[in-house]
Design a protein around this motif. Structure first.
Motif: not given
Length: 408
Positions: A92-98, A145-147, A174-184
């Motif tokens: 996933i980290e390599a995919a994010l870089r590319w 990092r994806v979010l 924590h990723p779900v909390k990050k998702f909730q902050r983005l949607m807010y």
């Protein structure tokens, strides 16, 4: 006193636990530790392969064609290679870089595909203690990092993204909390800018210049005029001359100011000035006057009942006023017109001045002064050897003759 009692009770409890038998069933101890610290892994226990046999994921992205189909194909091959999906964090980290090199940094479907690479229902905490101590921290940080990259490029997640996060890490992760902050915050800041940049910029230079000039101009009555379209001309000697686009804008108020310009001062063609729209940089030029060219109207004192007309009084200030802060006001000349040109040389800008004479006859009586500077090298296109040699000769000529005057 209370803390002392607690210490005594803890000491007694430790004394009771000391005579416990040293030999106990290995299975009971392992199950107890596993329930407290980690979650049970599905299937038989598998040893982690050494790092030297992990597939180089960067090479997998570098060998394929740079499009969405090949990018998704690499992810599908990885997901179908192993059920346990070992090495998914590195993948996933390599995919994010590319992703920016594939042009997929704003594709929501690809981000959901990356979240689908995580093994499902493996990192979900089983009890409160696992939730409290960041169960599987490396995997959760990778999902964050994806979010974060989605937030950087302005990609809003959807319900499918939430379903993948809950299925992988649980509702209290924590990723779900990050998702909730983005949607807010994303819906609240989406329309906060009163002058938003278009989502898709025009590829045509003339249409893009129109959008940029209308964005710069503060007057809604300003009219955009296309003075020249991109074309090529065959000369008598057989050479081909390329004509770049030339688009200008001017408002009626600017035309009135130009008509009142003092003939003893020249008008200046200044530029180029960079304008960034997302990742696109465009240069524009302005036709302006010097600050000293303003006409100061002298009013006869006899025309006013209040004499003198201006009074410079040194009024007493309050003790709480801070007099240490001072602002230096810099006067600038009035802007008469703006334009955008592909070449930006004196020949193209001279044609712009000639086109402005149709609506501004006063330009035929005013001297025009060119003050052109070379733009930053990182935002200029690659030049051919002939163009580079011509540019260098022009710069050397400009050093000896910094201001060139054109009489029209």
């Amino acid at each position: 006193m209370r803390s002392l009692r607690l210490l005594i009770a803890a000491h007694k409890l430790c004394a009771r636990l000391r005579p416990m038998p040293a030999v106990e069933p290995h299975g009971t101890k392992s199950l107890l530790l596993r329930a407290v610290h980690t979650s049970s892994s599905p299937g038989p226990q598998v040893t982690t392969p050494p790092s030297n046999i992990v597939a180089p994921f960067d090479d997998a992205f570098a060998k394929n064609q740079r499009d969405k189909a090949s990018f998704v194909q690499v992810l599908d091959l990885f997901c179908g290679r192993d059920v346990r999906r070992r090495g998914h964090v590195e993948m996933i980290e390599a995919a994010l870089r590319w992703m920016p090199q594939f042009g997929l940094e704003k594709d929501l479907e690809v981000y959901n595909k990356l979240l689908d690479v995580f093994p499902k229902e493996v990192f979900v905490p089983k009890n409160f203690i696992q939730t409290l101590f960041l169960h599987y921290p490396r995997q959760q940080e990778c999902a964050i990092r994806v979010l974060d990259q989605m937030e950087f490029y302005g990609v809003t997640p959807n319900k499918h993204s939430y379903f993948l996060l809950v299925q992988t890490f649980g509702k209290l992760s924590h990723p779900v909390k990050k998702f909730q902050r983005l949607m807010y915050w994303f819906p609240r800041f989406k329309h906060a800018n009163p002058y938003p940049v278009p989502a898709h910029l025009e590829a045509d230079p003339v249409a893009l210049s129109k959008v940029c000039l209308e964005r710069i101009s503060a007057d809604r009555d300003a009219q955009v005029t296309v003075h020249q379209l991109p074309s090529s001309e065959v000369r008598e000697d057989g050479t081909v001359q390329e004509h770049s686009h030339l688009v200008g804008i001017q408002s009626p108020a600017q035309m009135a100011l130009l008509a009142e310009h003092d003939a003893s001062f020249p008008v200046i063609v200044d530029g180029p000035f960079p304008l960034w729209l997302k990742k696109t940089c465009i240069h524009y030029y302005v036709l302006r006057a010097e600050p000293a060219a303003k006409k100061v109207e002298e009013i006869d004192p006899e025309r006013s009942f209040y004499y003198p007309l201006q009074m410079d009084l040194d009024l007493d200030r309050d003790l709480g006023d801070d007099l240490s802060f001072d602002v230096d006001e810099v006067e600038e000349g009035q802007i008469y017109a703006m334009c955008m040109s592909g070449s930006g040389d004196e020949r193209a800008l001279g044609k712009w001045i000639q086109c402005l004479q149709e609506t501004n006859p006063v330009l035929g009586q005013l001297p025009v002064l060119f003050r052109l500077t070379s733009g930053p090298r990182e935002v200029q296109e690659a030049e051919s050897p002939k163009e580079e040699e011509a540019r260098r000769s022009t710069e050397e000529e400009g050093e000896t003759r910094p201001h060139r005057r054109m009489e029209l």
